[in-house]
Scaffold this motif. Sequence first.
Motif, short mmCIF file in Angstrom:
data_model
loop_
_atom_site.label_atom_id
_atom_site.label_comp_id
_atom_site.label_asym_id
_atom_site.label_seq_id
_atom_site.Cartn_x
_atom_site.Cartn_y
_atom_site.Cartn_z
N PHE A 90 0.86 -1.18 0.00
CA PHE A 90 0.00 0.00 0.00
C PHE A 90 0.90 1.23 0.00
O PHE A 90 2.12 1.11 0.03
CB PHE A 90 -0.93 -0.04 1.21
CG PHE A 90 -1.87 -1.21 1.17
CD1 PHE A 90 -3.08 -1.14 0.50
CD2 PHE A 90 -1.52 -2.41 1.79
CE1 PHE A 90 -3.93 -2.24 0.44
CE2 PHE A 90 -2.36 -3.51 1.74
CZ PHE A 90 -3.57 -3.43 1.06
N LYS A 91 0.32 2.40 0.00
CA LYS A 91 1.08 3.63 -0.15
C LYS A 91 2.19 3.78 0.89
O LYS A 91 3.33 4.10 0.55
CB LYS A 91 0.15 4.83 -0.08
CG LYS A 91 0.82 6.16 -0.28
CD LYS A 91 -0.16 7.30 -0.20
CE LYS A 91 0.57 8.63 -0.31
NZ LYS A 91 -0.35 9.74 -0.14
N ASP A 92 1.88 3.54 2.16
CA ASP A 92 2.87 3.77 3.21
C ASP A 92 3.15 2.56 4.10
O ASP A 92 3.75 2.68 5.16
CB ASP A 92 2.45 4.97 4.07
CG ASP A 92 1.10 4.76 4.73
OD1 ASP A 92 0.41 3.78 4.41
OD2 ASP A 92 0.73 5.58 5.59
N HIS A 93 2.68 1.40 3.67
CA HIS A 93 2.93 0.18 4.45
C HIS A 93 2.74 -1.06 3.58
O HIS A 93 2.22 -0.97 2.47
CB HIS A 93 1.97 0.12 5.66
CG HIS A 93 0.53 -0.10 5.27
ND1 HIS A 93 -0.29 0.93 4.90
CD2 HIS A 93 -0.21 -1.22 5.19
CE1 HIS A 93 -1.49 0.46 4.61
NE2 HIS A 93 -1.47 -0.85 4.76
N CYS A 94 3.18 -2.18 4.11
CA CYS A 94 2.88 -3.48 3.53
C CYS A 94 2.05 -4.23 4.57
O CYS A 94 2.22 -4.02 5.77
CB CYS A 94 4.16 -4.26 3.22
SG CYS A 94 5.07 -3.58 1.82
N SER A 95 1.16 -5.06 4.09
CA SER A 95 0.31 -5.80 5.00
C SER A 95 0.41 -7.29 4.75
O SER A 95 0.66 -7.73 3.62
CB SER A 95 -1.16 -5.40 4.82
OG SER A 95 -1.39 -4.11 5.30
#
Length: 127
Positions: A61-66
């Motif tokens: 995602f824009k500012d993280h990975c999940s």
Amino acid sequence: MKRGKPVTVGEYLARVPEPARATLKTLRAEIKKLVPEASEVISYQMPAFRLERWLVCYAAFKDHCSIFPGARVIVALADDLKDYKTSKGTIQFPLDRPLPARLIRKLVKVRLAEIAQSDLKTKSRRR
């Protein structure tokens, strides 16, 4: 990320910009080491591992990975996850911090145990 639905995990990863791509590659490698027999698929337009059934999904995602290990895993590891943003079935890893490989391995092991327990319950009901 580019538009359109990725067909393979490699295609998905190729579309992810850095530093998220490196984070996802590390995540992928840790899961592969732990469960080399798992197959990789795209599920819900995200990379996923399957081992007779869904094991985990992951995404950028824009500012993280999940990583998406399921709600029970998150509940079981609540103490280990207190420094991360979580929701019912998702854990977010910020891109400005190293991926916690040990925690990833622990998540996958708990998920594998959950699957094994579920399989035992299913087998006992069939008798």
